[in-house]
Design a protein around this motif. Structure first.
Motif, mmCIF file in Angstrom:
data_model
loop_
_atom_site.group_PDB
_atom_site.id
_atom_site.type_symbol
_atom_site.label_atom_id
_atom_site.label_comp_id
_atom_site.label_asym_id
_atom_site.label_seq_id
_atom_site.Cartn_x
_atom_site.Cartn_y
_atom_site.Cartn_z
ATOM 1 N N VAL A 178 0.846 -1.184 0.000
ATOM 2 C CA VAL A 178 0.000 0.000 0.000
ATOM 3 C C VAL A 178 0.889 1.244 0.000
ATOM 4 C CG1 VAL A 178 -0.159 0.104 2.533
ATOM 5 C CG2 VAL A 178 -1.964 1.131 1.158
ATOM 6 N N ILE A 179 0.404 2.291 -0.615
ATOM 7 C CA ILE A 179 1.037 3.603 -0.519
ATOM 8 C C ILE A 179 0.193 4.401 0.462
ATOM 9 C CG2 ILE A 179 1.640 5.721 -1.761
ATOM 10 C CD1 ILE A 179 1.967 3.885 -4.264
ATOM 11 N N ALA A 180 0.759 4.704 1.627
ATOM 12 C CA ALA A 180 0.006 5.388 2.680
ATOM 13 C C ALA A 180 -0.217 6.863 2.347
ATOM 14 C CB ALA A 180 0.724 5.249 4.016
ATOM 15 N N GLY A 181 0.734 7.466 1.641
ATOM 16 C CA GLY A 181 0.568 8.858 1.229
ATOM 17 C C GLY A 181 1.037 9.871 2.249
ATOM 18 N N THR A 182 0.588 9.735 3.482
ATOM 19 C CA THR A 182 1.004 10.661 4.529
ATOM 20 C C THR A 182 1.343 9.892 5.788
ATOM 21 O OG1 THR A 182 -1.243 10.989 5.361
ATOM 22 C CG2 THR A 182 -0.485 12.521 3.663
ATOM 23 N N GLY A 183 2.146 10.517 6.609
ATOM 24 C CA GLY A 183 2.538 9.923 7.879
ATOM 25 C C GLY A 183 4.043 9.953 8.033
ATOM 26 N N ARG A 184 4.479 9.723 9.239
ATOM 27 C CA ARG A 184 5.905 9.778 9.551
ATOM 28 C C ARG A 184 6.630 8.571 8.972
ATOM 29 N NH1 ARG A 184 8.478 10.102 15.524
ATOM 30 N NH2 ARG A 184 10.635 10.355 14.856
ATOM 31 N N ARG A 185 7.778 8.852 8.405
ATOM 32 C CA ARG A 185 8.617 7.809 7.828
ATOM 33 C C ARG A 185 9.768 7.512 8.792
ATOM 34 N NH1 ARG A 185 5.673 10.172 4.239
ATOM 35 N NH2 ARG A 185 5.288 9.312 2.184
ATOM 36 N N LEU A 186 10.323 6.326 8.691
ATOM 37 C CA LEU A 186 11.420 5.948 9.574
ATOM 38 C C LEU A 186 12.683 6.727 9.247
ATOM 39 C CD1 LEU A 186 12.517 4.189 11.843
ATOM 40 C CD2 LEU A 186 12.922 2.379 10.148
ATOM 41 N N PHE A 187 12.961 6.927 7.977
ATOM 42 C CA PHE A 187 14.193 7.593 7.573
ATOM 43 C C PHE A 187 13.874 8.927 6.903
ATOM 44 C CE2 PHE A 187 15.068 2.983 7.426
ATOM 45 C CZ PHE A 187 15.925 2.946 8.512
ATOM 46 N N ALA A 188 14.829 9.857 7.004
ATOM 47 C CA ALA A 188 14.605 11.212 6.490
ATOM 48 C C ALA A 188 15.861 11.730 5.808
ATOM 49 C CB ALA A 188 14.220 12.136 7.648
ATOM 50 N N ASP A 189 15.690 12.757 4.993
ATOM 51 C CA ASP A 189 16.835 13.433 4.398
ATOM 52 C C ASP A 189 17.774 13.870 5.512
ATOM 53 O OD1 ASP A 189 15.790 13.138 1.872
ATOM 54 O OD2 ASP A 189 15.056 15.198 1.714
ATOM 55 N N GLY A 190 19.068 13.690 5.279
ATOM 56 C CA GLY A 190 20.061 14.090 6.265
ATOM 57 C C GLY A 190 20.462 13.006 7.241
ATOM 58 N N ASP A 191 19.794 11.842 7.189
ATOM 59 C CA ASP A 191 20.213 10.740 8.059
ATOM 60 C C ASP A 191 21.613 10.287 7.670
ATOM 61 O OD1 ASP A 191 17.879 10.666 9.514
ATOM 62 O OD2 ASP A 191 17.007 8.972 8.439
ATOM 63 N N PRO A 192 22.372 9.758 8.636
ATOM 64 C CA PRO A 192 23.724 9.296 8.311
ATOM 65 C C PRO A 192 23.690 8.059 7.408
ATOM 66 C CG PRO A 192 23.164 8.728 10.569
ATOM 67 C CD PRO A 192 22.044 9.582 10.040
ATOM 68 N N LEU A 193 24.720 7.921 6.596
ATOM 69 C CA LEU A 193 24.863 6.750 5.745
ATOM 70 C C LEU A 193 25.110 5.523 6.612
ATOM 71 C CD1 LEU A 193 25.240 5.474 2.906
ATOM 72 C CD2 LEU A 193 27.678 5.995 3.145
ATOM 73 N N ASN A 194 24.324 4.495 6.417
ATOM 74 C CA ASN A 194 24.479 3.221 7.124
ATOM 75 C C ASN A 194 24.221 2.110 6.129
ATOM 76 O OD1 ASN A 194 24.630 3.340 10.320
ATOM 77 N ND2 ASN A 194 23.447 5.093 9.615
ATOM 78 N N ARG A 195 25.163 1.226 5.973
ATOM 79 C CA ARG A 195 24.982 0.072 5.095
ATOM 80 C C ARG A 195 24.371 -1.058 5.914
ATOM 81 N NH1 ARG A 195 26.784 1.849 0.586
ATOM 82 N NH2 ARG A 195 28.662 3.102 0.420
ATOM 83 N N LEU A 196 23.399 -1.727 5.291
ATOM 84 C CA LEU A 196 22.678 -2.789 5.975
ATOM 85 C C LEU A 196 22.942 -4.126 5.306
ATOM 86 C CD1 LEU A 196 19.241 -0.962 6.396
ATOM 87 C CD2 LEU A 196 21.126 -1.086 8.036
ATOM 88 N N LEU A 197 22.796 -5.168 6.087
ATOM 89 C CA LEU A 197 22.923 -6.535 5.603
ATOM 90 C C LEU A 197 21.548 -7.185 5.693
ATOM 91 C CD1 LEU A 197 24.704 -8.991 4.791
ATOM 92 C CD2 LEU A 197 24.959 -9.442 7.235
ATOM 93 N N LEU A 198 21.037 -7.683 4.560
ATOM 94 C CA LEU A 198 19.756 -8.388 4.548
ATOM 95 C C LEU A 198 19.971 -9.770 5.146
ATOM 96 C CD1 LEU A 198 16.755 -8.445 3.686
ATOM 97 C CD2 LEU A 198 17.535 -9.383 1.491
#
Length: 183
Positions: A143-163
């Motif tokens: 689903v595309i919620a359209g509005t609401g708070r997101r977990l990540f935002a512009d300016g967050d530090p670079l973090n590489r993740l492992l799936l």
């Protein structure tokens, strides 16, 4: 050492706030099984103030989702807040005293099962970026919620993740579990 985990319901456009507004028609048995697995490994919950207040007003008297209520009401709960004061009214809840990151790191070094950060978007972000959160599970609803708070935002530090794990459910949810990549 105990593992600190967080799981958030998530829309395709990244919204994690108020998932009840967008998950109602895609929550399925497979997601339920994933939550049951979490319930069976977690014996400590960490909450931020907003999630604590929302959950403390609902779960002690919940008439639906008995399995989660049976887990969340008696479990040991620690609350990160600068404005609440003790005693906290919800069963087995106490305030985190001092620095949150140091407190959760101390919890990791105690005996016990997994520690789950429930809800608490700001706290999940803080512990992830501090390298304290061991696993982040995003349960992405189709689903595309359209509005609401997101977990990540512009300016967050670079973090590489492992799936670490990923699967799709019968209703098209994609459950992805990540850890911070060490390199």
């Amino acid at each position: 050492m105990r593992k600190v985990t967080a799981g958030l319901f998530h829309s395709v456009d990244g919204v994690v706030q108020d998932p009840f507004k967008f998950q109602f028609d895609s929550f399925d048995e497979d997601l339920g099984k994933g939550l049951t697995k979490m319930i069976n490994t977690v014996d400590t919950v960490v909450l931020g103030r907003v999630s604590y207040q929302e959950w403390a007003s609902y779960w002690p008297n919940a008439t639906q989702d008995d399995e989660f209520a049976a887990f969340i009401n008696p479990v040991e709960k620690f609350v990160a807040s600068r404005t609440l004061s003790e005693p906290l009214e919800w069963n087995n809840s106490q305030l985190i005293k001092g620095d949150v990151e140091q407190f959760v790191t101390g919890l990791k070094n105690r005996d016990g099962g997994e520690i789950a950060v429930c809800g608490s978007i700001s706290l999940v972000r803080q512990l992830l970026f501090a390298g304290i959160l061991d696993e982040l599970t995003l349960m992405t609803h189709p689903v595309i919620a359209g509005t609401g708070r997101r977990l990540f935002a512009d300016g967050d530090p670079l973090n590489r993740l492992l799936l670490k794990d990923q699967y799709a459910t019968s209703q098209g949810n994609v459950v992805s579990t990540y850890s911070l990549r060490e390199d």
